[in-house]
Write an enzyme that holds these catalytic residues in place. Structure first.
Site, PDB file in Angstrom:
ATOM      1  N   SER A 149      39.453  39.299  34.348  1.00 24.10           N
ATOM      2  CA  SER A 149      39.002  39.611  35.702  1.00 24.10           C
ATOM      3  C   SER A 149      40.088  39.119  36.646  1.00 24.10           C
ATOM      4  O   SER A 149      40.914  38.269  36.266  1.00 24.10           O
ATOM      5  CB  SER A 149      37.680  38.891  36.005  1.00 24.10           C
ATOM      6  OG  SER A 149      37.401  38.880  37.389  1.00 24.10           O
ATOM      7  N   TYR A 162      32.814  30.968  35.797  1.00 20.94           N
ATOM      8  CA  TYR A 162      33.351  32.312  35.568  1.00 20.94           C
ATOM      9  C   TYR A 162      34.875  32.291  35.650  1.00 20.94           C
ATOM     10  O   TYR A 162      35.564  32.866  34.801  1.00 20.94           O
ATOM     11  CB  TYR A 162      32.771  33.275  36.601  1.00 20.94           C
ATOM     12  CG  TYR A 162      33.054  34.730  36.326  1.00 20.94           C
ATOM     13  CD1 TYR A 162      32.335  35.416  35.351  1.00 20.94           C
ATOM     14  CD2 TYR A 162      34.019  35.423  37.041  1.00 20.94           C
ATOM     15  CE1 TYR A 162      32.575  36.761  35.093  1.00 20.94           C
ATOM     16  CE2 TYR A 162      34.278  36.765  36.797  1.00 20.94           C
ATOM     17  CZ  TYR A 162      33.556  37.431  35.816  1.00 20.94           C
ATOM     18  OH  TYR A 162      33.805  38.761  35.561  1.00 20.94           O
TER      19      TYR A 162
END
Length: 281
Positions: A149, A162
């Site tokens: 990501s 995350y």
């Protein structure tokens, strides 16, 4: 001759060009994984979609194989390896795409939430790489594609678990790119910013304020999963080590590296905004 050696010796040669490649995609029944599976089939690739459903989901495109695979289970990974060996005689592209969304401030998000996201988003990728690297070494060819990501490169506030998991995927991918190159194995890491997908459905942490923000960013994003998949496939074709999929991501990536004060100011402002929102500053 052992069954393992027999299969290796009878394997069709690995392919390094679009069309006719053998591709395994985790999390391939929805979101970016589904978009990649559909695009690969359109190119003439053979595709194995793996996901959590016990039976083949209706979303899986016609022409793709399906297998249940939980990326947290080594037994499931071994079954995936056996499937491609027995059905195809090998694999050309492994796409470690499965993942969950999470968001939370360090004093709100629980350790169990940390353990969940690390087990799926980071160790799930590690398990895939460990399982298929011996096969790729036997073939002296293969391509590992790990979905990280932009959060793996740009570490904003309120997303520590995350960010840490995705940064780990970036580091793993860079490491393996150098480690496996002598065997003709390519490694790419995909770092998209937010795009429209069903990723928000996996949110289940304690920090509801952060999850509301993540929900808005995902559902209101300008790019679709199909658009991201098209860019990812082009990056795979070019053997790009880091695949950035959008203008915002490229701007943030290069700002952090070339104009660090501007990046620090932007991140500091975001942290202050988050503190005000939570009523602690």
């Amino acid at each position: 001759m052992s069954r393992r050696a027999e299969l290796a010796n009878s394997s069709p040669p690995a392919r390094d060009t679009p069309g006719g490649r053998r591709v395994l995609i985790t999390g391939g029944a929805s979101g970016l994984g589904l978009a990649l599976a559909t695009a690969c089939l359109g190119r003439g690739d053979r595709v194995l979609v793996v996901d959590l459903a016990e039976t083949r989901p209706s979303s899986v495109p016609e022409g793709a194989d399906y297998l249940r695979l939980d990326v947290r289970s080594q037994q499931d990974w071994d079954a995936g390896l056996a499937h491609v060996r027995d059905r195809w005689g090998g694999l050309d592209v492994l796409v470690n795409n499965a993942g969950v969304a999470t968001g939370g401030r360090i004093d709100v998000e629980s350790i169990s939430d940390w353990e969940r996201v690390l087990d799926i988003n980071l160790l799930g990728v590690v398990r895939g790489c460990q399982t298929f690297t011996p096969l790729f070494k036997e073939q002296r060819a293969g391509h590992i594609v790990n979905t990280a990501s932009l959060a793996g490169l740009i570490h904003g506030p309120g997303m520590s678990s995350y960010n840490a998991a995705k940064a780990g995927v970036v580091a793993l991918s860079e490491t393996l790119g150098f480690e496996l190159a002598p065997w003709g194995i390519h490694v790419s890491v995909v770092c998209p910013a937010f795009f429209r997908t069903n990723l928000h459905e996996s949110l289940q942490g304690k920090d509801t304020a952060m999850e509301e923000t993540a929900l808005k960013l995902i559902t209101r994003a300008s790019m679709s999963a199909d658009e991201v998949a098209e860019i990812v496939l082009k990056g795979i074709d070019r053997h790009k080590r880091v695949i950035l999929t959008d203008r915002l991501g490229r701007q943030a990536f290069w700002t952090k590296r070339l104009v660090r004060p501007a990046y620090n100011a932007m991140a500091t402002k975001a942290g202050q905004k988050l503190a005000r929102k939570s009523g602690n500053a």
